[in-house]
Design a protein around this motif. Sequence first.
Motif, PDB file in Angstrom:
ATOM      1  N   ILE A 125       0.854  -1.185   0.000  1.00 26.80           N
ATOM      2  CA  ILE A 125       0.000   0.000   0.000  1.00 26.80           C
ATOM      3  C   ILE A 125       0.888   1.232   0.000  1.00 26.80           C
ATOM      4  O   ILE A 125       1.797   1.357   0.811  1.00 26.80           O
ATOM      5  CB  ILE A 125      -0.922   0.016   1.234  1.00 26.80           C
ATOM      6  CG1 ILE A 125      -1.812  -1.228   1.238  1.00 26.80           C
ATOM      7  CG2 ILE A 125      -1.769   1.284   1.254  1.00 26.80           C
ATOM      8  CD1 ILE A 125      -2.585  -1.413   2.514  1.00 26.80           C
ATOM      9  N   TYR A 173      -4.769   6.395  -1.259  1.00 30.88           N
ATOM     10  CA  TYR A 173      -4.017   5.151  -1.270  1.00 30.88           C
ATOM     11  C   TYR A 173      -3.951   4.550  -2.669  1.00 30.88           C
ATOM     12  O   TYR A 173      -4.901   4.625  -3.435  1.00 30.88           O
ATOM     13  CB  TYR A 173      -4.629   4.125  -0.311  1.00 30.88           C
ATOM     14  CG  TYR A 173      -4.486   4.517   1.129  1.00 30.88           C
ATOM     15  CD1 TYR A 173      -3.312   4.252   1.820  1.00 30.88           C
ATOM     16  CD2 TYR A 173      -5.508   5.175   1.805  1.00 30.88           C
ATOM     17  CE1 TYR A 173      -3.170   4.627   3.148  1.00 30.88           C
ATOM     18  CE2 TYR A 173      -5.370   5.554   3.120  1.00 30.88           C
ATOM     19  CZ  TYR A 173      -4.199   5.276   3.781  1.00 30.88           C
ATOM     20  OH  TYR A 173      -4.049   5.651   5.089  1.00 30.88           O
ATOM     21  N   LEU A 175      -2.648   0.801  -4.488  1.00 33.60           N
ATOM     22  CA  LEU A 175      -2.246  -0.573  -4.229  1.00 33.60           C
ATOM     23  C   LEU A 175      -1.315  -1.036  -5.340  1.00 33.60           C
ATOM     24  O   LEU A 175      -1.546  -0.737  -6.509  1.00 33.60           O
ATOM     25  CB  LEU A 175      -3.475  -1.484  -4.179  1.00 33.60           C
ATOM     26  CG  LEU A 175      -4.576  -1.077  -3.200  1.00 33.60           C
ATOM     27  CD1 LEU A 175      -5.756  -2.021  -3.311  1.00 33.60           C
ATOM     28  CD2 LEU A 175      -4.057  -1.054  -1.791  1.00 33.60           C
TER      29      LEU A 175
END
Length: 93
Positions: free
Chosen positions: A7, A64, A66
């Motif tokens: 992350i 965020y 990924l």
Amino acid sequence: MSMNWYIIHAYSGFEKKVAASIREQADAKGLGDSIEEVIVPTEEVVEIRRGKKVNTDRKFFPGYVLISVDMTQDIWYMIKNTAKITGFLGGGG
């Protein structure tokens, strides 16, 4: 290669630019094979604006990104030194 998910914490609103920047840097440095996927988790929602239905993308986790990657020291430094990134989670070591 063992791909793991990590992350990346980025400035809110810059998630797509960070994801594109990581892909570009990896390709430029010859590390593109180590990165499997870079995702900004979104969902498509219908909003009503000015009386009309409009499809828009809403982020699940604002701020965020990924990434599925075979982590090496070169990739770690590349991600940490990318603009608009404030933190990096994962790896446990």
